[in-house]
Motif scaffolding. Sequence first.
Motif, mmCIF file in Angstrom:
data_model
loop_
_atom_site.group_PDB
_atom_site.id
_atom_site.type_symbol
_atom_site.label_atom_id
_atom_site.label_comp_id
_atom_site.label_asym_id
_atom_site.label_seq_id
_atom_site.Cartn_x
_atom_site.Cartn_y
_atom_site.Cartn_z
ATOM 1 N N PHE A 191 0.807 -1.221 0.000
ATOM 2 C CA PHE A 191 0.000 0.000 0.000
ATOM 3 C C PHE A 191 0.840 1.271 0.000
ATOM 4 O O PHE A 191 0.320 2.347 0.265
ATOM 5 C CB PHE A 191 -1.001 0.024 1.172
ATOM 6 C CG PHE A 191 -1.811 -1.228 1.290
ATOM 7 C CD1 PHE A 191 -2.771 -1.537 0.356
ATOM 8 C CD2 PHE A 191 -1.581 -2.123 2.323
ATOM 9 C CE1 PHE A 191 -3.507 -2.697 0.448
ATOM 10 C CE2 PHE A 191 -2.314 -3.284 2.439
ATOM 11 C CZ PHE A 191 -3.285 -3.574 1.501
ATOM 12 N N SER A 192 2.139 1.153 -0.278
ATOM 13 C CA SER A 192 2.999 2.336 -0.355
ATOM 14 C C SER A 192 2.922 2.957 -1.738
ATOM 15 O O SER A 192 2.955 2.252 -2.743
ATOM 16 C CB SER A 192 4.458 1.972 -0.071
ATOM 17 O OG SER A 192 4.651 1.693 1.274
ATOM 18 N N ILE A 193 2.834 4.261 -1.754
ATOM 19 C CA ILE A 193 2.889 5.011 -2.998
ATOM 20 C C ILE A 193 4.357 5.396 -3.217
ATOM 21 O O ILE A 193 5.032 5.825 -2.292
ATOM 22 C CB ILE A 193 2.004 6.267 -2.923
ATOM 23 C CG1 ILE A 193 0.562 5.865 -2.593
ATOM 24 C CG2 ILE A 193 2.066 7.058 -4.208
ATOM 25 C CD1 ILE A 193 -0.331 7.017 -2.173
ATOM 26 N N ASN A 194 4.840 5.231 -4.432
ATOM 27 C CA ASN A 194 6.254 5.461 -4.719
ATOM 28 C C ASN A 194 6.520 6.950 -4.956
ATOM 29 O O ASN A 194 6.580 7.409 -6.086
ATOM 30 C CB ASN A 194 6.647 4.637 -5.939
ATOM 31 C CG ASN A 194 7.972 3.975 -5.782
ATOM 32 O OD1 ASN A 194 8.592 4.037 -4.727
ATOM 33 N ND2 ASN A 194 8.429 3.348 -6.839
ATOM 34 N N PHE A 195 6.698 7.716 -3.885
ATOM 35 C CA PHE A 195 6.982 9.143 -3.995
ATOM 36 C C PHE A 195 8.459 9.388 -4.281
ATOM 37 O O PHE A 195 8.809 10.245 -5.067
ATOM 38 C CB PHE A 195 6.616 9.871 -2.686
ATOM 39 C CG PHE A 195 5.158 9.880 -2.401
ATOM 40 C CD1 PHE A 195 4.304 10.718 -3.084
ATOM 41 C CD2 PHE A 195 4.619 9.040 -1.432
ATOM 42 C CE1 PHE A 195 2.952 10.732 -2.833
ATOM 43 C CE2 PHE A 195 3.261 9.044 -1.169
ATOM 44 C CZ PHE A 195 2.429 9.886 -1.864
ATOM 45 N N ILE A 196 9.326 8.648 -3.598
ATOM 46 C CA ILE A 196 10.775 8.804 -3.725
ATOM 47 C C ILE A 196 11.294 7.635 -4.551
ATOM 48 O O ILE A 196 11.155 6.485 -4.157
ATOM 49 C CB ILE A 196 11.450 8.824 -2.335
ATOM 50 C CG1 ILE A 196 10.844 9.918 -1.477
ATOM 51 C CG2 ILE A 196 12.955 9.014 -2.486
ATOM 52 C CD1 ILE A 196 11.268 9.851 -0.030
ATOM 53 N N HIS A 197 11.889 7.943 -5.693
ATOM 54 C CA HIS A 197 12.366 6.870 -6.597
ATOM 55 C C HIS A 197 13.824 6.631 -6.413
ATOM 56 O O HIS A 197 14.678 7.324 -6.393
ATOM 57 C CB HIS A 197 12.085 7.205 -8.055
ATOM 58 C CG HIS A 197 10.615 7.348 -8.340
ATOM 59 N ND1 HIS A 197 9.784 6.285 -8.496
ATOM 60 C CD2 HIS A 197 9.845 8.437 -8.474
ATOM 61 C CE1 HIS A 197 8.559 6.708 -8.742
ATOM 62 N NE2 HIS A 197 8.573 8.025 -8.729
#
Length: 112
Positions: A106-112
């Motif tokens: 359920f994590s959104i990938n904000f930091i790539h």
Amino acid sequence: MKENKQLLVLTHLSQLLDFVTGIGGFIVPLILWITKKDEIRNMDQHGKAILNFRISMFIYVLLCIPAVLLFGLGLLGFLVIGIFYLIFPIMNAIKASNNETPSYPFSINFIH
């Protein structure tokens, strides 16, 4: 780069500081990631996974606040998020000690 599984484990477990300090569970992993990402093997990957998880959970908490007014669904959301805050850092600390890739559902990938 040197390997330090203990520091990776500590970084995941430091999220549990939220239960004691309120905000330490975000600040400590952030500081460890910023200062050690170029020194410790896999710290960049683990740190990004932790921060993406923390930011995502914060957004979910914000969404639960108005949902409290909708038949109390937000309260259920708070309960689920609280369980996630407890279980996933421990599970990923174990993964870090076994040289496995961190996984925060359920994590959104904000930091790539």
